[in-house]
Design a protein around this motif. Structure first.
Motif, PDB file in Angstrom:
ATOM      1  N   LYS A  25     -22.423  72.042 -42.520  1.00  0.00           N
ATOM      2  CA  LYS A  25     -22.754  72.890 -41.373  1.00  0.00           C
ATOM      3  C   LYS A  25     -24.234  73.239 -41.465  1.00  0.00           C
ATOM      4  O   LYS A  25     -24.719  73.685 -42.503  1.00  0.00           O
ATOM      5  CB  LYS A  25     -21.924  74.164 -41.380  1.00  0.00           C
ATOM      6  CG  LYS A  25     -22.188  75.082 -40.187  1.00  0.00           C
ATOM      7  CD  LYS A  25     -21.286  76.304 -40.231  1.00  0.00           C
ATOM      8  CE  LYS A  25     -21.462  77.162 -39.012  1.00  0.00           C
ATOM      9  NZ  LYS A  25     -22.689  77.959 -39.025  1.00  0.00           N
ATOM     10  N   LYS A  29     -24.243  73.408 -35.905  1.00  0.00           N
ATOM     11  CA  LYS A  29     -23.747  72.031 -35.848  1.00  0.00           C
ATOM     12  C   LYS A  29     -23.011  71.649 -37.117  1.00  0.00           C
ATOM     13  O   LYS A  29     -23.335  72.115 -38.205  1.00  0.00           O
ATOM     14  CB  LYS A  29     -24.902  71.055 -35.628  1.00  0.00           C
ATOM     15  CG  LYS A  29     -25.536  71.170 -34.256  1.00  0.00           C
ATOM     16  CD  LYS A  29     -26.570  70.087 -34.047  1.00  0.00           C
ATOM     17  CE  LYS A  29     -27.152  70.168 -32.644  1.00  0.00           C
ATOM     18  NZ  LYS A  29     -28.141  69.114 -32.408  1.00  0.00           N
ATOM     19  N   PHE A  31     -21.749  68.192 -39.319  1.00  0.00           N
ATOM     20  CA  PHE A  31     -21.955  66.770 -39.564  1.00  0.00           C
ATOM     21  C   PHE A  31     -20.907  66.356 -40.593  1.00  0.00           C
ATOM     22  O   PHE A  31     -20.671  67.092 -41.553  1.00  0.00           O
ATOM     23  CB  PHE A  31     -23.360  66.513 -40.120  1.00  0.00           C
ATOM     24  CG  PHE A  31     -24.452  66.990 -39.210  1.00  0.00           C
ATOM     25  CD1 PHE A  31     -25.000  66.141 -38.270  1.00  0.00           C
ATOM     26  CD2 PHE A  31     -24.921  68.293 -39.295  1.00  0.00           C
ATOM     27  CE1 PHE A  31     -26.012  66.580 -37.422  1.00  0.00           C
ATOM     28  CE2 PHE A  31     -25.925  68.741 -38.463  1.00  0.00           C
ATOM     29  CZ  PHE A  31     -26.472  67.884 -37.517  1.00  0.00           C
ATOM     30  N   GLU A  43     -20.559  64.312 -35.344  1.00  0.00           N
ATOM     31  CA  GLU A  43     -21.449  65.458 -35.127  1.00  0.00           C
ATOM     32  C   GLU A  43     -20.813  66.337 -34.065  1.00  0.00           C
ATOM     33  O   GLU A  43     -20.340  65.837 -33.045  1.00  0.00           O
ATOM     34  CB  GLU A  43     -22.828  65.012 -34.628  1.00  0.00           C
ATOM     35  CG  GLU A  43     -23.644  64.290 -35.659  1.00  0.00           C
ATOM     36  CD  GLU A  43     -25.043  63.953 -35.160  1.00  0.00           C
ATOM     37  OE1 GLU A  43     -25.534  64.631 -34.221  1.00  0.00           O
ATOM     38  OE2 GLU A  43     -25.635  63.014 -35.710  1.00  0.00           O
ATOM     39  N   ILE A  44     -20.798  67.636 -34.331  1.00  0.00           N
ATOM     40  CA  ILE A  44     -20.206  68.591 -33.389  1.00  0.00           C
ATOM     41  C   ILE A  44     -21.172  69.755 -33.214  1.00  0.00           C
ATOM     42  O   ILE A  44     -21.605  70.353 -34.208  1.00  0.00           O
ATOM     43  CB  ILE A  44     -18.851  69.127 -33.900  1.00  0.00           C
ATOM     44  CG1 ILE A  44     -17.869  67.982 -34.155  1.00  0.00           C
ATOM     45  CG2 ILE A  44     -18.262  70.139 -32.901  1.00  0.00           C
ATOM     46  CD1 ILE A  44     -16.609  68.392 -34.901  1.00  0.00           C
ATOM     47  N   ASN A  45     -21.470  70.082 -31.981  1.00  0.00           N
ATOM     48  CA  ASN A  45     -22.250  71.276 -31.674  1.00  0.00           C
ATOM     49  C   ASN A  45     -21.235  72.389 -31.432  1.00  0.00           C
ATOM     50  O   ASN A  45     -20.492  72.361 -30.451  1.00  0.00           O
ATOM     51  CB  ASN A  45     -23.128  71.060 -30.440  1.00  0.00           C
ATOM     52  CG  ASN A  45     -24.018  72.241 -30.164  1.00  0.00           C
ATOM     53  OD1 ASN A  45     -23.583  73.392 -30.227  1.00  0.00           O
ATOM     54  ND2 ASN A  45     -25.264  71.971 -29.834  1.00  0.00           N
ATOM     55  N   ASP A  47     -21.702  75.442 -30.631  1.00  0.00           N
ATOM     56  CA  ASP A  47     -22.050  76.330 -29.516  1.00  0.00           C
ATOM     57  C   ASP A  47     -21.625  75.760 -28.170  1.00  0.00           C
ATOM     58  O   ASP A  47     -21.128  76.485 -27.307  1.00  0.00           O
ATOM     59  CB  ASP A  47     -23.555  76.606 -29.507  1.00  0.00           C
ATOM     60  CG  ASP A  47     -24.024  77.305 -30.774  1.00  0.00           C
ATOM     61  OD1 ASP A  47     -23.248  78.121 -31.322  1.00  0.00           O
ATOM     62  OD2 ASP A  47     -25.152  77.026 -31.220  1.00  0.00           O
ATOM     63  N   ASN A  51     -19.683  66.749 -28.744  1.00  0.00           N
ATOM     64  CA  ASN A  51     -19.438  66.048 -29.998  1.00  0.00           C
ATOM     65  C   ASN A  51     -19.605  64.555 -29.801  1.00  0.00           C
ATOM     66  O   ASN A  51     -19.487  64.045 -28.687  1.00  0.00           O
ATOM     67  CB  ASN A  51     -18.049  66.371 -30.555  1.00  0.00           C
ATOM     68  CG  ASN A  51     -16.937  65.943 -29.616  1.00  0.00           C
ATOM     69  OD1 ASN A  51     -16.553  64.788 -29.595  1.00  0.00           O
ATOM     70  ND2 ASN A  51     -16.420  66.884 -28.819  1.00  0.00           N
ATOM     71  N   ASP A  82     -32.062  73.839 -41.328  1.00  0.00           N
ATOM     72  CA  ASP A  82     -31.526  73.416 -40.033  1.00  0.00           C
ATOM     73  C   ASP A  82     -31.981  72.007 -39.685  1.00  0.00           C
ATOM     74  O   ASP A  82     -31.641  71.486 -38.635  1.00  0.00           O
ATOM     75  CB  ASP A  82     -31.979  74.380 -38.928  1.00  0.00           C
ATOM     76  CG  ASP A  82     -31.245  75.708 -38.995  1.00  0.00           C
ATOM     77  OD1 ASP A  82     -30.189  75.761 -39.652  1.00  0.00           O
ATOM     78  OD2 ASP A  82     -31.736  76.675 -38.394  1.00  0.00           O
ATOM     79  N   GLU A  85     -30.422  66.750 -39.333  1.00  0.00           N
ATOM     80  CA  GLU A  85     -29.817  65.852 -38.349  1.00  0.00           C
ATOM     81  C   GLU A  85     -30.073  64.376 -38.615  1.00  0.00           C
ATOM     82  O   GLU A  85     -29.235  63.552 -38.286  1.00  0.00           O
ATOM     83  CB  GLU A  85     -30.293  66.207 -36.942  1.00  0.00           C
ATOM     84  CG  GLU A  85     -29.691  67.496 -36.458  1.00  0.00           C
ATOM     85  CD  GLU A  85     -29.935  67.745 -34.988  1.00  0.00           C
ATOM     86  OE1 GLU A  85     -29.899  66.777 -34.215  1.00  0.00           O
ATOM     87  OE2 GLU A  85     -30.148  68.904 -34.637  1.00  0.00           O
TER      88      GLU A  85
END
Length: 182
Positions: A25, A29, A31, A43-45, A47, A51, A82, A85
């Motif tokens: 996390k 996000k 991963f 990958e999932i956002n 907020d 995804n 952060d 990615e």
């Protein structure tokens, strides 16, 4: 994000079967790497719910559901930065390096999986060598039998590879070091 109930159930089963190798996390996000027909990256956002999965469906799938299950159960690493990615797997490997027992478990899962999907033998060899190092680091001699079985299967498929001989020598060296310790 609204996943179908059937997709959620499949994802929960994937999680229970240990197919979620790791979840990191970072900010809002997630991963992850999930073992499906092939290894898939998710990958999932959190907020927005947006995804993506590298499986043929591209997202909104059982792999996404499995990652969400892991996250909801607290089975994830929290990244300090952060900015992961580009290389989230490197971050996961850093965390696993700090917990060699868990790293060995994850590596053995990947190794067993790679035996059925790796057509070149390269990934199996890489994971085999990593597992040997982790067995030495953790002192988990009982895991050597898994590598012995893996090597026998590897030899069956890649009998003409010089690499097979080198892997066998590496395994013998590690087995011998445990025998000396007795």
């Amino acid at each position: 994000m609204q996943l179908k109930e059937s997709t959620i159930k499949k994802g929960e089963m994937y999680y229970k079967k240990g197919k979620v190798l790791w979840v990191v996390k970072s900010g809002g996000k997630l991963f992850s790497k999930v073992l499906g027909t092939y290894p898939y990256y998710v990958e999932i956002n959190l907020d927005t719910g947006k995804n993506i999965c590298t499986c043929p469906l591209g997202g909104e799938c059982k792999h996404v559901a499995a990652v969400l299950t892991a996250y909801n159960k607290g089975a994830y690493f929290e990244a300090l930065s952060d900015d992961i990615e580009i290389f989230p797997e490197a971050t996961a490997m850093e965390f696993l390096n700090e917990v060699p027992e868990l790293a060995l478990d994850v590596t053995l899962k990947e190794l067993r999986f790679a035996l059925s999907t790796d057509e070149s033998g390269s990934e199996v060899a890489r994971l085999f060598l990593r597992a040997l190092k982790l067995i030495e680091r953790t002192g988990r001699e009982e895991a050597l039998h898994i590598l012995r079985e893996t090597l026998e299967e590897y030899k069956h498929v890649f009998s003409d590879y010089e690499l097979t001989i080198k892997l066998e020598e590496e395994l013998r060296d590690v087995e011998a070091s445990f025998q000396k310790a007795l």
